[in-house]
Design a protein around this motif. Structure first.
Motif, short mmCIF file in Angstrom:
data_model
loop_
_atom_site.label_atom_id
_atom_site.label_comp_id
_atom_site.label_asym_id
_atom_site.label_seq_id
_atom_site.Cartn_x
_atom_site.Cartn_y
_atom_site.Cartn_z
N ASP A 98 0.83 -1.21 0.00
CA ASP A 98 0.00 0.00 0.00
C ASP A 98 0.86 1.26 0.00
OD1 ASP A 98 -2.28 -1.57 0.05
OD2 ASP A 98 -2.63 -1.30 2.20
N GLU A 99 1.89 1.29 0.83
CA GLU A 99 2.75 2.48 0.94
C GLU A 99 3.53 2.72 -0.35
OE1 GLU A 99 3.46 5.00 3.55
OE2 GLU A 99 1.40 4.30 3.65
N PHE A 100 4.07 1.68 -0.93
CA PHE A 100 4.82 1.86 -2.18
C PHE A 100 3.88 2.31 -3.30
CE2 PHE A 100 8.33 0.07 0.00
CZ PHE A 100 9.46 0.33 -0.75
N ARG A 101 2.68 1.78 -3.31
CA ARG A 101 1.69 2.20 -4.31
C ARG A 101 1.31 3.66 -4.12
NH1 ARG A 101 -2.04 -1.66 -3.28
NH2 ARG A 101 -0.75 -3.18 -4.34
N PHE A 144 11.22 8.92 1.57
CA PHE A 144 10.57 7.62 1.55
C PHE A 144 11.61 6.50 1.43
CE2 PHE A 144 8.55 4.13 -0.81
CZ PHE A 144 7.40 3.91 -0.07
N MET A 145 12.53 6.65 0.49
CA MET A 145 13.55 5.62 0.28
C MET A 145 14.47 5.49 1.49
SD MET A 145 13.07 4.09 -2.59
CE MET A 145 14.66 3.36 -3.00
N VAL A 146 14.84 6.60 2.11
CA VAL A 146 15.71 6.55 3.29
C VAL A 146 15.01 5.79 4.41
CG1 VAL A 146 16.72 7.96 5.14
CG2 VAL A 146 17.07 8.60 2.75
N GLU A 147 13.75 6.15 4.68
CA GLU A 147 13.02 5.51 5.78
C GLU A 147 12.79 4.02 5.53
OE1 GLU A 147 12.56 6.79 8.75
OE2 GLU A 147 13.54 8.59 8.01
N TRP A 148 12.41 3.66 4.32
CA TRP A 148 12.17 2.25 4.03
C TRP A 148 13.48 1.45 3.99
CZ3 TRP A 148 7.97 -0.67 4.41
CH2 TRP A 148 6.74 -0.02 4.51
N THR A 149 14.57 2.09 3.58
CA THR A 149 15.87 1.42 3.63
C THR A 149 16.26 1.16 5.08
OG1 THR A 149 16.58 2.42 1.54
CG2 THR A 149 18.32 1.59 3.00
N ASN A 150 16.06 2.16 5.94
CA ASN A 150 16.33 1.98 7.37
C ASN A 150 15.47 0.86 7.95
OD1 ASN A 150 18.25 4.00 7.35
ND2 ASN A 150 16.84 5.57 8.06
N LYS A 203 -1.18 10.04 2.41
CA LYS A 203 0.14 10.36 1.85
C LYS A 203 1.04 10.84 2.96
CE LYS A 203 -0.48 10.55 -2.80
NZ LYS A 203 0.28 9.87 -3.73
N LYS A 204 2.33 10.47 2.89
CA LYS A 204 3.30 10.99 3.84
C LYS A 204 3.67 12.40 3.43
CE LYS A 204 5.52 6.83 5.43
NZ LYS A 204 6.73 6.11 5.59
N ASP A 205 3.90 13.26 4.41
CA ASP A 205 4.26 14.64 4.12
C ASP A 205 5.72 14.77 3.71
OD1 ASP A 205 1.73 15.57 4.68
OD2 ASP A 205 2.17 15.89 6.81
N ALA A 206 6.54 13.87 4.16
CA ALA A 206 7.97 13.98 3.84
C ALA A 206 8.51 12.67 3.34
CB ALA A 206 8.76 14.41 5.07
#
Length: 133
Positions: free
Chosen positions: A46-49, A62-68, A130-133
């Motif tokens: 859902d989040e990636f979509r 988004f990429m930084v947080e999901w990588t972490n 949606k995420k704000d950042a």
């Protein structure tokens, strides 16, 4: 080990990096208990979509947080999976929570409820936040 980021950034396009991270997370979820895997897989999808059309700034965060997240899950699962892991997840600090928008806090609460009662979890995906950042 810091040089690996540069190699990945140069070797793959942004969509390829996103797809690689997405698939890595889903593979990591295979080591989770069944209920957590189902919840984690659905939330990840859902989040990636939701972030497919995100701005460059949002996409980077988004990429930084999901990588972490992927790194944390990999460390917590260890080599042999959840049955040998000591703890899954980590507590959120007050500082973490203060950075969330109202929508993100609401989404976090929905996720908490679904994780607390997996047998009662709704079959429909959560609302689009949606995420704000």
């Amino acid at each position: 080990m810091g040089g690996g980021k540069k190699v990945v950034a140069e070797a793959f396009t942004h969509p390829q990096r996103v797809r690689l991270l997405y698939k890595t997370i889903l593979k990591l979820h295979r080591g989770l208990p069944l209920e957590l895997r189902a919840l984690g897989d659905q939330y990840t999808k859902d989040e990636f979509r939701r972030h497919k059309e995100a701005s460059t700034e949002q996409s980077q965060a988004f990429m930084v947080e999901w990588t972490n997240y992927a790194i944390t899950v990999a460390k917590q699962l260890g080599v042999r999976g959840a049955h040998t892991a000591k703890t899954l997840g980590r507590p959120l600090s007050e500082g973490d929570l203060n950075q969330f928008s109202d929508e993100q806090v609401h989404q976090l609460f929905e996720l908490y409820e679904a994780a607390s009662n997996p047998a009662e979890a709704p079959t429909t995906p959560p609302q689009d936040h949606k995420k704000d950042a």
